[in-house]
Design a protein around this motif. Structure first.
Motif, PDB file in Angstrom:
ATOM      1  N   ALA A  61      53.347  -3.725 174.779  1.00 45.54           N
ATOM      2  CA  ALA A  61      54.709  -3.200 174.734  1.00 45.54           C
ATOM      3  C   ALA A  61      54.843  -1.934 175.577  1.00 45.54           C
ATOM      4  O   ALA A  61      55.864  -1.733 176.248  1.00 45.54           O
ATOM      5  N   ARG A  62      53.811  -1.093 175.559  1.00 47.91           N
ATOM      6  CA  ARG A  62      53.848   0.138 176.348  1.00 47.91           C
ATOM      7  C   ARG A  62      53.891  -0.186 177.841  1.00 47.91           C
ATOM      8  O   ARG A  62      54.686   0.400 178.599  1.00 47.91           O
ATOM      9  N   VAL A  63      53.066  -1.130 178.274  1.00 48.63           N
ATOM     10  CA  VAL A  63      53.041  -1.526 179.686  1.00 48.63           C
ATOM     11  C   VAL A  63      54.378  -2.151 180.081  1.00 48.63           C
ATOM     12  O   VAL A  63      54.909  -1.886 181.172  1.00 48.63           O
ATOM     13  N   ALA A  64      54.941  -2.975 179.204  1.00 50.68           N
ATOM     14  CA  ALA A  64      56.240  -3.583 179.480  1.00 50.68           C
ATOM     15  C   ALA A  64      57.310  -2.517 179.625  1.00 50.68           C
ATOM     16  O   ALA A  64      58.153  -2.564 180.535  1.00 50.68           O
ATOM     17  N   ASN A  65      57.282  -1.542 178.753  1.00 56.88           N
ATOM     18  CA  ASN A  65      58.240  -0.445 178.816  1.00 56.88           C
ATOM     19  C   ASN A  65      58.100   0.335 180.112  1.00 56.88           C
ATOM     20  O   ASN A  65      59.083   0.675 180.769  1.00 56.88           O
ATOM     21  N   GLU A  66      56.865   0.610 180.498  1.00 54.18           N
ATOM     22  CA  GLU A  66      56.616   1.335 181.746  1.00 54.18           C
ATOM     23  C   GLU A  66      57.110   0.547 182.958  1.00 54.18           C
ATOM     24  O   GLU A  66      57.511   1.130 183.969  1.00 54.18           O
ATOM     25  N   ALA A  67      57.081  -0.792 182.862  1.00 52.85           N
ATOM     26  CA  ALA A  67      57.510  -1.647 183.973  1.00 52.85           C
ATOM     27  C   ALA A  67      59.027  -1.733 184.089  1.00 52.85           C
ATOM     28  O   ALA A  67      59.543  -2.281 185.074  1.00 52.85           O
ATOM     29  N   SER A 322      40.038  -9.972 175.943  1.00 53.78           N
ATOM     30  CA  SER A 322      39.838  -8.853 175.022  1.00 53.78           C
ATOM     31  C   SER A 322      41.098  -8.577 174.211  1.00 53.78           C
ATOM     32  O   SER A 322      41.054  -7.913 173.170  1.00 53.78           O
ATOM     33  N   GLY A 323      42.244  -9.072 174.713  1.00 49.17           N
ATOM     34  CA  GLY A 323      43.502  -8.832 174.039  1.00 49.17           C
ATOM     35  C   GLY A 323      44.311  -7.716 174.668  1.00 49.17           C
ATOM     36  O   GLY A 323      45.228  -7.186 174.035  1.00 49.17           O
ATOM     37  N   GLN A 324      43.983  -7.358 175.926  1.00 48.88           N
ATOM     38  CA  GLN A 324      44.711  -6.295 176.605  1.00 48.88           C
ATOM     39  C   GLN A 324      45.173  -6.774 177.984  1.00 48.88           C
ATOM     40  O   GLN A 324      44.607  -7.704 178.568  1.00 48.88           O
ATOM     41  N   ILE A 325      46.211  -6.124 178.494  1.00 52.27           N
ATOM     42  CA  ILE A 325      46.667  -6.399 179.856  1.00 52.27           C
ATOM     43  C   ILE A 325      45.700  -5.721 180.810  1.00 52.27           C
ATOM     44  O   ILE A 325      45.391  -4.532 180.674  1.00 52.27           O
ATOM     45  N   ALA A 326      45.204  -6.480 181.774  1.00 55.91           N
ATOM     46  CA  ALA A 326      44.134  -6.019 182.654  1.00 55.91           C
ATOM     47  C   ALA A 326      44.615  -4.928 183.611  1.00 55.91           C
ATOM     48  O   ALA A 326      45.808  -4.799 183.907  1.00 55.91           O
ATOM     49  N   ALA A 327      43.673  -4.149 184.107  1.00 58.76           N
ATOM     50  CA  ALA A 327      43.977  -2.998 184.955  1.00 58.76           C
ATOM     51  C   ALA A 327      44.780  -3.357 186.208  1.00 58.76           C
ATOM     52  O   ALA A 327      45.732  -2.630 186.551  1.00 58.76           O
ATOM     53  N   PRO A 328      44.466  -4.437 186.939  1.00 66.16           N
ATOM     54  CA  PRO A 328      45.255  -4.732 188.143  1.00 66.16           C
ATOM     55  C   PRO A 328      46.728  -4.990 187.826  1.00 66.16           C
ATOM     56  O   PRO A 328      47.605  -4.562 188.573  1.00 66.16           O
ATOM     57  N   ASP A 329      46.978  -5.655 186.716  1.00 65.06           N
ATOM     58  CA  ASP A 329      48.345  -5.944 186.311  1.00 65.06           C
ATOM     59  C   ASP A 329      49.062  -4.655 185.906  1.00 65.06           C
ATOM     60  O   ASP A 329      50.232  -4.441 186.259  1.00 65.06           O
ATOM     61  N   ARG A 330      48.357  -3.799 185.171  1.00 64.97           N
ATOM     62  CA  ARG A 330      48.958  -2.541 184.734  1.00 64.97           C
ATOM     63  C   ARG A 330      49.375  -1.693 185.931  1.00 64.97           C
ATOM     64  O   ARG A 330      50.474  -1.122 185.942  1.00 64.97           O
ATOM     65  N   ARG A 331      48.517  -1.597 186.918  1.00 67.48           N
ATOM     66  CA  ARG A 331      48.834  -0.776 188.091  1.00 67.48           C
ATOM     67  C   ARG A 331      50.074  -1.305 188.815  1.00 67.48           C
ATOM     68  O   ARG A 331      50.963  -0.541 189.196  1.00 67.48           O
ATOM     69  N   ALA A 332      50.133  -2.624 188.987  1.00 75.44           N
ATOM     70  CA  ALA A 332      51.285  -3.213 189.672  1.00 75.44           C
ATOM     71  C   ALA A 332      52.568  -2.993 188.878  1.00 75.44           C
ATOM     72  O   ALA A 332      53.623  -2.674 189.443  1.00 75.44           O
ATOM     73  N   LEU A 333      52.492  -3.130 187.560  1.00 78.33           N
ATOM     74  CA  LEU A 333      53.675  -2.974 186.717  1.00 78.33           C
ATOM     75  C   LEU A 333      54.148  -1.528 186.660  1.00 78.33           C
ATOM     76  O   LEU A 333      55.353  -1.260 186.608  1.00 78.33           O
TER      77      LEU A 333
END
Length: 478
Positions: A61-67, A322-333
């Motif tokens: 949810a945090r990553v989605a919000n940041e995106a 692992s149940g988390q959004i991976a680093a490459p996806d997070r950076r792009a988002l």
């Protein structure tokens, strides 16, 4: 034969208005396939395979919000039949997995995380189930599906969208299941009346591809025949094909123009488009795709085409095992989010002077520079050349214009011309010609410094109701 008057009379339902204003939201493909490294499971995979070691829905949810997303839709059950909640109607669920010692509920944790970060929550429940033994047996399976749908609609708070996949495979007895669509719709309407039913549903139209392609003119008012579920299923992915998400056809690029409607004799409906694609080549996480994540720039281009093309943008982001959004996806988002927030905040016309070819309402000069649907300009009925002219205080570099109409009153604008004046030059230069507008149209143009812009409404189904006019220099172009 459908007439233009028929088209103008079609209006969105309140649930469709709220859905359109959501604009951009995420798809979370997570489940048994995440742990088998597949796209489509075969069914009956051992439950013990599902065991994320660092599951964190709040991170999603945090990553989605940041995106810049405003919601998340979770694949509560994909075609393999594994349920991410402890369904009372199946044994093939998280309750038989080692995760959370069999006491976990992914759906509940994602719903809570969405609420914490101010995101709307939606569900995907595959009509096709490759584990359930009653699949292909008619009423028995339809009862089973309604029971699971009811669980999801009553246990996890407000639902903004129910995503119904068009895939329909063969059952174990060699027969296809015939879904009771009307019963499914009635269940959603009764339990979550504010939820839009998408794809194999009556509220939201699948744009027709998974490549992020948007039609040149995306109409929300279209023939009711486009709701035909057999036709939707025929165009949906029919097998585990990794190339499907990168292919689109232009054969049906005109769904709602005057020409298209003149050839149609049935009723018209409000059936707006949702544009869906994945941040990766696949829909579920695969480690070999870590270096194939779409860049922030590529994602922003897809975003502006969808949200700026009278659609919404549904972007899939698959968590890893692992149940988390991976680093490459997070950076792009994160990079995408910075661009989205700038685009939403910027209007280079904000301090300009506005004149109207006619202004019978009247509306103030600055009203159209704020995204307030209640502030609307419309020309007089006898205005021979409806137009809005904006004089900028200083020469300003611009590479896109943003236009909205009051779509809650129907879709009216059909043909618009945009012209600009350049420094030390009082001539008008046409830089864009666009058709449909609807909720929002982002029109990219070659970047240049301008001193004035004129928006001319050349053809419309009823008097235009313009609610927003903006300019930006943030358009992502080739």
């Amino acid at each position: 034969m459908s007439t233009i008057a028929d088209a103008v009379a079609v209006r969105p339902a309140p649930r469709q208005i709220a859905w359109q204003e959501t604009e951009f939201y995420g798809f979370i493909h997570f489940g048994m396939n995440t742990f088998t490294n597949r796209e489509w499971g075969t069914g009956h995979e051992p439950e013990e395979l599902f065991n994320p070691t660092a599951f964190d829905a709040r991170q999603w949810a945090r990553v989605a919000n940041e995106a810049g997303m405003r919601g998340l839709i979770l694949t509560c059950k994909h075609h393999d039949g594994f349920c991410l909640w402890p369904s009372r109607f199946s044994e093939h669920t998280v309750a038989r997995s080692p995760w959370r010692n069999g006491h976990g509920d992914v759906v509940a944790e994602v719903a809570r995380a969405c609420a914490q970060y101010g995101l709307k929550f939606g569900i995907y429940l595959s009509p096709w189930d490759r584990t359930e033994e009653t699949y292909g047996q008619g009423k028995a399976y339809n009862d089973f599906y309604i029971n699971q749908l009811t669980e999801l609609l009553t246990q996890y708070g407000p639902i903004f969208e129910v995503w119904l996949d068009g895939a329909n495979g063969e059952g174990p007895n060699g027969k296809k299941q015939h879904y009771e669509w009307e019963r499914i719709y009635a269940t959603v309407r009764r339990l979550q009346p504010d939820a839009c039913i998408a794809v194999s549903g009556p509220d939201v139209r699948w744009v027709g591809n998974e490549a992020g392609h948007v039609r040149p003119n995306e109409w929300s008012v279209v023939p009711a025949s486009l709701r035909d579920q057999d036709a939707i299923a025929a165009k949906s992915q029919q097998e585990d094909d990794e190339d499907f998400a990168r292919v689109f056809s232009a054969t049906d690029d005109d769904l709602g123009s005057r020409t298209a409607l003149a050839q149609y004799e049935g009723p018209l409906v409000w059936y707006p488009a949702e544009v869906n694609t994945s941040i990766r080549p696949g829909w579920f996480y695969h480690p070999v795709e870590d270096d194939q994540v779409k860049s922030a720039a590529a994602l922003f281009k897809l975003y502006q085409a969808a949200v700026g093309g009278n659609g919404t943008f549904l972007l899939n982001v698959p968590p890893d095992p692992s149940g988390q959004i991976a680093a490459p996806d997070r950076r792009a988002l994160q990079g995408l989010g910075r661009r989205v927030r700038l685009l939403q905040a910027e209007n280079l016309l904000a301090d300009s002077r506005v004149t109207y070819s006619s202004n019978p309402t009247p509306v103030s000069g600055t009203a159209l520079f704020t995204k307030d649907l209640e502030q609307v300009w419309t020309p007089s009925a006898d205005d021979p050349a409806p137009a809005i002219t904006v004089q900028l205080p200083v020469p300003t570099p611009v590479n896109a214009f943003v236009l909205r109409e009051q779509f809650t009153a129907g879709q009216r604008i059909e043909d618009t011309e945009i012209a600009v004046q350049l420094p030390d030059d009082d001539r008008w230069y046409t830089v864009a010609q666009v058709g449909s507008v609807g909720y929002q149209r982002i029109v990219c143009v070659p970047q240049q410094a301008i001193t004035a812009v004129q928006v001319r409404f050349k053809q419309f189904r009823a008097l235009p109701l313009v609610s927003y006019l903006g300019a930006t220099d943030l358009c992502q172009q080739d």
